[in-house]
Design a protein around this motif. Structure first.
Motif, PDB file in Angstrom:
ATOM      1  N   GLU A  50      19.784  45.497  29.890  1.00 26.50           N
ATOM      2  CA  GLU A  50      19.468  44.069  29.918  1.00 26.50           C
ATOM      3  C   GLU A  50      20.215  43.371  31.050  1.00 26.50           C
ATOM      4  O   GLU A  50      19.643  42.552  31.781  1.00 26.50           O
ATOM      5  N   ALA A  51      21.500  43.705  31.199  1.00 28.86           N
ATOM      6  CA  ALA A  51      22.303  43.082  32.252  1.00 28.86           C
ATOM      7  C   ALA A  51      21.809  43.481  33.634  1.00 28.86           C
ATOM      8  O   ALA A  51      21.838  42.684  34.576  1.00 28.86           O
ATOM      9  N   ARG A  52      21.348  44.707  33.757  1.00 31.18           N
ATOM     10  CA  ARG A  52      20.918  45.207  35.063  1.00 31.18           C
ATOM     11  C   ARG A  52      19.543  44.688  35.467  1.00 31.18           C
ATOM     12  O   ARG A  52      19.278  44.424  36.642  1.00 31.18           O
ATOM     13  N   THR A  53      18.630  44.534  34.500  1.00 24.85           N
ATOM     14  CA  THR A  53      17.256  44.154  34.818  1.00 24.85           C
ATOM     15  C   THR A  53      16.995  42.666  34.701  1.00 24.85           C
ATOM     16  O   THR A  53      16.049  42.151  35.296  1.00 24.85           O
ATOM     17  N   GLY A  54      17.797  41.963  33.900  1.00 26.36           N
ATOM     18  CA  GLY A  54      17.540  40.552  33.668  1.00 26.36           C
ATOM     19  C   GLY A  54      16.605  40.283  32.512  1.00 26.36           C
ATOM     20  O   GLY A  54      16.350  39.116  32.187  1.00 26.36           O
ATOM     21  N   PHE A  55      16.093  41.315  31.841  1.00 30.20           N
ATOM     22  CA  PHE A  55      15.253  41.117  30.661  1.00 30.20           C
ATOM     23  C   PHE A  55      16.132  40.852  29.450  1.00 30.20           C
ATOM     24  O   PHE A  55      17.240  41.378  29.323  1.00 30.20           O
ATOM     25  N   GLY A  56      15.625  40.007  28.524  1.00 27.96           N
ATOM     26  CA  GLY A  56      16.453  39.555  27.413  1.00 27.96           C
ATOM     27  C   GLY A  56      16.562  40.511  26.253  1.00 27.96           C
ATOM     28  O   GLY A  56      17.479  40.394  25.430  1.00 27.96           O
ATOM     29  N   LEU A  57      15.639  41.483  26.150  1.00 32.58           N
ATOM     30  CA  LEU A  57      15.670  42.421  25.028  1.00 32.58           C
ATOM     31  C   LEU A  57      15.214  43.786  25.504  1.00 32.58           C
ATOM     32  O   LEU A  57      14.044  43.985  25.865  1.00 32.58           O
TER      33      LEU A  57
END
Length: 457
Positions: A345-352
């Motif tokens: 999540e931290a690497r891609t920016g997606f929330g879940l």
């Protein structure tokens, strides 16, 4: 946007133009346009045949903007901040087209692209004397323009006119249907488009399908009817040999009317931003029971033109505002029987993102909860699972990480905050394997989940 599937985020011109039609389909008794659309890594591509003889250029299909533009000119096309994958882009060469002309400063298209409240401004900028431009006699070219999209993207160019050739079905009896003959090339002269020499974050051209004067369906006369598309799954990205149809005209509407599988919701209108296609969202369903109720700003558009959900094929992912976005993530996280992958999540920016058991690709057999959109008017659209989650890693140790491809709405992504505008955006990733019809006669948008590859060419 840094992720495996790059994101487009487009913000449209807010100028309200006249709706005068350049080339009307009234030139033909009954005409439908049927064009192949292919999947790309961050959107869907349409081929434009411009000029005489035709030069073929690939452009994004974008319902969230009006201007159609192509890389253009004898010098190489310059794209700043277009990523490592950006390669030299084919350009349109006006000098090689016998029908190419420049647009004049007094045309409605020139006024529109300059977003001017004063129709004389472009001619004044072009250096015309007052008697010339007030009398409509100025023959100077339209001044160069800049056209801005979301996330800091913009293009710089000039307006050109040339013929555009599309595949039309001219038939007897009206209404189209399955008896319509195979499409054949139909030429539309005098089509106005942007001849762009440089851009920021826009590596190839765009076919604008908004409701403004400059848009492709507006210039061809189809805003009095409607259009439809059925986007292939992203597994076909970069495969030019597989396509699905974009349909403009009676055939799009008659196919929707004849099939009971479409879910219709009212098309909302904004007096401030009339060129957008809006729908209302009343909630997001998770699994078979849990639902997150949407705030009132998503179900309607207020008197200032703020709110509603923008249907935008030029934005890759669906964007929802906080705190509604956070409530959807919480409901999905609670319903999914898998461990969170917070590092991803931290690497891609997606929330879940979730660690899903999987021995080998494509890892389609999982227990991720389905997501449904509860639309204004009572329709509930259950999204295909492959249009909701995406495997962002390869299987490793019998585990694959899948992420929910929704993102948080912010001002940079297209409004909904302090700057106003749409409160949410329905992006193209969530429209894959969903047939969408824009019924401009009845003022509604229809959705039908289906495998768009079944009717692919």
């Amino acid at each position: 946007m840094s992720s495996l599937v790059l994101g487009l985020s487009h913000v449209r011109s807010l100028y309200t133009p006249s709706m005068t039609i350049l080339n009307s389909t009234n030139n033909y008794d009954f005409l439908d346009i049927i064009e192949p659309v292919t999947a790309y890594t961050d959107g869907y591509l349409l081929s434009l045949n411009l000029g005489a003889p035709p030069q073929v250029l690939q452009v994004y299909l974008d319902t969230g903007s009006d201007l159609t533009w192509v890389p253009c000119g004898s010098t190489s096309y310059q794209c700043i901040d277009c990523g490592d994958e950006h390669k030299p882009t084919p350009t349109f060469l006006p000098s090689q087209s016998s029908s190419s002309t420049t647009d004049l400063c007094g045309s409605r298209f020139c006024v529109d692209v300059h977003s001017s409240d004063n129709r004389f401004d472009p001619c004044a900028a072009a250096g015309c004397a007052i008697p010339a431009f007030t009398g409509g006699l100025c023959s100077r070219p339209c001044p160069p323009f800049s056209y801005t999209y979301g996330g800091g993207a913009l293009v710089l160019g000039s307006l050109a006119r040339d013929s555009v050739t599309l595949h039309g079905s001219i038939h007897d009896g009206g209404g189209g249907g399955s008896t319509a003959p195979a499409p054949r090339p139909v030429d539309f002269p005098g089509f106005c488009f942007g001849c762009v020499g440089s851009s920021v974050r826009e590596p190839i051209g765009i076919a604008g399908f908004g409701r403004g004067t400059l848009s492709l369906p507006s210039q061809l006369g189809f805003l009095g009817k409607g259009f439809s598309h059925c986007f292939l799954g992203f597994r076909y990205a970069r495969n030019p040999n597989v396509s699905s149809p974009l349909v403009m005209g009676d055939l799009a509407l008659s196919a929707a009317a004849a099939d009971g599988g479409f879910l219709f919701t009212p098309m909302l209108r904004s007096a401030t931003y009339p060129n957008f296609y809006y729908v209302g969202l009343e909630g997001v369903g998770v699994g078979n029971g849990t639902a997150a109720a949407a705030p009132p700003s998503l179900s309607g558009v207020d008197a200032e033109g703020n709110g509603g959900v923008l249907v935008d094929t030029g934005t890759t992912y669906t964007h929802l505002p906080d705190p509604f976005y956070a409530s959807v993530l919480e409901a999905l996280g609670s319903a999914a029987p898998y461990e969170r992958a917070r590092d991803v999540e931290a690497r891609t920016g997606f929330g879940l993102c979730l660690r899903v058991p999987c021995a080998r690709a494509p890892c389609a057999d999982d227990q991720l909860p389905p997501v449904s959109l509860r639309l204004r008017g009572g329709a509930t659209l259950t999204l295909p699972k492959q249009s909701t989650y995406y495997a962002v890693t390869a299987p490793r140790d019998s585990v694959v990480v899948k992420c929910l491809l929704f993102q948080r709405m912010d001002d940079a992504g297209g409004g909904g905050g302090a700057s106003g505008g749409p409160a949410a955006v329905l992006g193209s990733f969530q429209m894959q394997n969903v047939e969408v019809v824009y019924d401009l006669v009845a003022g509604r948008v229809g959705f039908r989940p289906r495998d768009c590859a079944l009717g692919a060419a």
